[in-house]
Design an enzyme around this catalytic site. Structure first.
Site, short mmCIF file in Angstrom:
data_model
loop_
_atom_site.label_atom_id
_atom_site.label_comp_id
_atom_site.label_asym_id
_atom_site.label_seq_id
_atom_site.Cartn_x
_atom_site.Cartn_y
_atom_site.Cartn_z
N ALA A 69 0.83 -1.20 0.00
CA ALA A 69 0.00 0.00 0.00
C ALA A 69 0.87 1.25 0.00
CB ALA A 69 -0.91 -0.01 1.22
N GLY A 108 -0.92 -5.65 -0.77
CA GLY A 108 -1.82 -5.33 -1.88
C GLY A 108 -1.24 -5.66 -3.23
N GLU A 111 -1.99 -9.29 -3.63
CA GLU A 111 -3.42 -9.43 -3.85
C GLU A 111 -3.80 -9.03 -5.27
OE1 GLU A 111 -5.70 -8.78 0.29
OE2 GLU A 111 -4.37 -7.13 -0.21
N GLU A 131 0.38 -7.95 6.16
CA GLU A 131 -0.52 -6.99 6.81
C GLU A 131 -0.62 -7.20 8.32
OE1 GLU A 131 -1.92 -7.05 2.51
OE2 GLU A 131 -1.13 -8.49 3.96
#
Length: 699
Positions: A69, A108, A111, A131
């Site tokens: 992120a 992310g 992901e 995370e």
């Protein structure tokens, strides 16, 4: 052809024949900021609308694929599209999509890759879902899509640990579809896109893959996290979310979001985020950014526990070390300890056997201090006696070359007095490593009154090279960490004098989240260290009004032992696990009787409240008088050097959750028993009056 269609300032797309190429270029780590998210959605939608491609390949410019992120967005209102929406758009593309991973594909970023229909990675790259280290869980499908391409058991391993896994492991586990030789990401994207079109690189959409629930793995992992990390609710939430991956994907994503929001709104998330940013903030100061001196070769004086650990740390960082001892047997023990440390690094997978051999080849043991004449930096790590250190620095002044930095690993002593033994005080500073020095990440960098700016900046450069967290401290007895420890250590003594047992104090503070209780820590570090400090202060003279609480600890050192190194201290270690030592109970009763103390009961919460209030009071004074630049510096010292629970963010971050007014009230209440020890710091009183927080002082 080169990408020429920009969909945002960070994303562009174009075509190479029938392969559509999407390039993410958002330096330094291609984080999933709003420009990346918007750009990816627009690119996928445009390519599908144009309908000219047989495959879409997503790759990144620079040194890494999407590495997580965008930290600049932390704490700000979310902006659409969310990453979950982006990943859904990628997955729902009618044209098959693939991602080309290099560098570190984390959070992310991974992901996003899981949303593509195939994942190709370059050898040596790593991936992960870290995370949990920030107090949350993967929130854009990581807990739902990784089980579909791999397994629930592997997802539990990756997501609950937060570790960075090699892509070769990912290939074996199904998380990665192909591993290729390193090359230009664009070239690999073209080649793999053509394989997708040809059918030689299979693709699959995760929403079309079913998952069989693995109750055994889920229950085992849940039991493990509740036993090892009962304070971290996000770990249990992560396990629960992964367990929902057997639901249809959209239901699983909804459940993941619910678990994510529980974590997002928890106090521990705030503490872990503070720790994340604080680790970077401590070196983001002018003192750390100036010109530096060379660090080509380092000398270490002393082959004991600290000197061997410091040497090990330097060798593991690729810095040649000349180790000095006064006797051959001491030198041999030092080399043996260093070798054992490096062997341990190999067994833990921290370095290869070849690198271990290369590190040992950089070690030069010597009995002659004159052999330090050509080193760039000397770190003295001998007995904590001012007379010995002064003598060594007087010799170094005549031996070392001009411009060489002379550093002391002292834990308490006055760096200015040490520097006065030389004709080059500008070259002298403190480098306070924490034991074991090759493991502990904290390095207090102590600025003397005359330390030159480039010498100080070199201390920070060394910390970075050793992968340590360097924190600037000014000269005082104990600097930041040990000065505060010396203060709250007294309240631990008072608690035991007044009725608590060492085991109860340890249990209460471990329940609060401390890695080890203070009496276990004392046994581990060696009770003789604290004993010597107390005896030194006795010689200097304790204030007449101060309640001396060291009688019990003194007698344990004199009569029982020094902790683990002697097999017994507050605890017995004959059976491995520490067991309360009955000899200590007898000493406690003896001291209480001599002092006329009638023991009273303390709850675990009483112990935590007194301990943390004393802790915060002295930490406040350390900030108030400038020993630490900012509250965040104090927090990082205790997170990385003293086992303070990371999820609480550090003592002064935790203080903000209590509030200055409540802390003042507590101190005034405790002061009814001991007005000398319990005094309200002026800064804390002012904060209570104007409603400010320690966080306000970190900017």
């Amino acid at each position: 052809m080169a990408e020429s269609n920009s969909t945002s300032e960070a994303v562009s797309y174009g075509y190479e024949g029938d392969v559509a190429l999407i390039c993410v270029d958002n330096p330094p780590v291609n984080a999933t900021g709003i420009a990346v998210r918007e750009g990816l959605v627009k690119a996928i939608e445009a390519i599908n609308e144009e309908a000219k491609a047989g495959a879409i390949a997503i790759y990144c410019a620079g040194r890494t694929f999407i590495a997580g992120a965008d930290i600049r967005e932390f704490g700000k209102p979310p902006m659409a599209p969310s990453l979950t929406e982006v990943v859904n758009v990628i997955e729902q593309s009618k044209i098959p999509t693939l991602s080309v991973l290099h560098g570190t594909t984390l959070g992310g970023g991974f992901e996003t890759a899981l949303g593509t229909h195939a994942r190709v990675a370059m050898k040596g790259a790593k991936f992960g879902l870290p995370e949990v280290l920030l107090g949350i869980i993967p929130g854009a499908g990581g807990t739902q899509r990784l089980p579909r391409v791999s397994s629930i058991a592997y997802t539990l391993d990756i997501a609950v640990s937060g570790r960075h896994a090699p892509v070769e492991e990912g290939l074996e586990k199904g998380a990665i579809d192909r591993v290729v030789e390193p090359g230009e990401p664009r070239d690999i994207a073209i080649a793999m896109g053509r394989e997708v079109i040809a059918g030689t690189l299979p693709t699959r959409r995760t929403n079309e893959i079913d998952v069989t629930r693995d109750d055994a793995a889920i229950e085992q992992t849940l039991a493990m996290v509740k036993k090892k990390n009962p304070h971290l609710i996000n770990l249990a939430e992560c396990v629960e979310a992964i367990g929902k991956s057997s639901l249809p994907l959209q239901e699983g994503l909804k459940a993941e979001r619910e678990h994510f929001m529980v974590c997002l709104n928890s106090p521990q998330r705030s503490g872990l985020i503070h720790a994340f940013f604080g680790e970077r903030a401590v070196s983001n100061i002018p003192e750390a950014k100036g010109d530096t001196r060379p660090l080509g070769k380092i000398g270490v004086i002393g082959g004991g526990t600290m000197g061997s650990g410091i040497t090990t740390s330097c060798l593991m960082a690729g810095i040649p070390v000349r180790l000095i001892e006064v006797q051959q047997d001491g030198l041999d023990r030092g080399v043996a300890t260093i070798t054992k440390n490096l062997d341990g690094a190999v067994s833990r997978g921290k370095m290869s056997s070849d690198k271990r051999d290369a590190a040992l080849a950089m070690l030069e043991p010597s009995l002659a201090m004159e052999d330090l004449a050509d080193v760039d930096l000397v770190i003295e790590a001998v007995f904590e006696k001012m007379e010995i250190k002064k003598e060594i620095f007087g010799k170094l002044d005549t031996i070392c070359k001009p411009g060489a930095i002379l550093a002391s690993n002292t834990s308490y002593l006055d760096v200015n007095k040490i520097a006065d033994m030389t004709n080059r005080p500008q070259d002298v500073l403190g480098l306070h490593f924490f034991s074991p020095a090759h493991v502990m990440r904290l390095l207090e960098i102590v600025q003397g009154a005359k330390t030159a700016p480039d010498a100080l900046a070199t201390g920070f450069a060394l910390a970075k090279k050793l992968k340590k967290v360097g924190v600037l401290a000014q000269v005082c007895d104990g600097f930041i960490g040990n000065r505060i420890l010396g203060h709250y250590g007294k309240v631990i003594s008072y608690l035991v004098l007044d009725g608590a047992s060492p085991a109860q104090v340890d249990s209460a503070l471990e329940g609060f989240g401390m890695a080890m209780g203070p009496h276990k820590v004392g046994d581990l570090a060696g009770l003789d260290i604290g004993y010597m400090t107390r005896q030194r202060r006795k010689e200097e003279g304790y204030p007449a009004d101060e309640r001396y609480g060291g009688d019990i600890a003194d007698r344990i050192s004199e009569r029982v032992g020094h902790g683990r190194k002697t097999g017994k201290g507050y605890y017995l270690y004959e059976t491995g696990a520490p067991v309360p030592n009955p000899e200590v109970d007898a000493i406690i009763d003896e001291v209480r009787a001599e002092k006329g103390i009638t023991p009273k009961d303390f709850t675990d919460q009483d112990i935590v409240d007194r301990y943390m209030t004393a802790f915060i009071a002295e930490a406040t004074r350390v900030v108030e008088d400038g020993t630490a630049k900012r509250p965040v510096d104090v927090d990082m010292v205790f997170l990385f050097g003293y086992g303070f629970p990371r999820h609480r963010g550090g003592p002064l971050h935790y203080a903000d959750s209590i509030g200055a007014a409540e802390l003042v009230r507590r101190i005034e209440e405790y002061a009814k028993e001991d007005p000398y020890y319990w005094q309200v710091p002026a800064l804390l009183r002012k904060m209570a009056e104007d409603g400010t927080k320690f966080a306000d002082m970190n900017t």
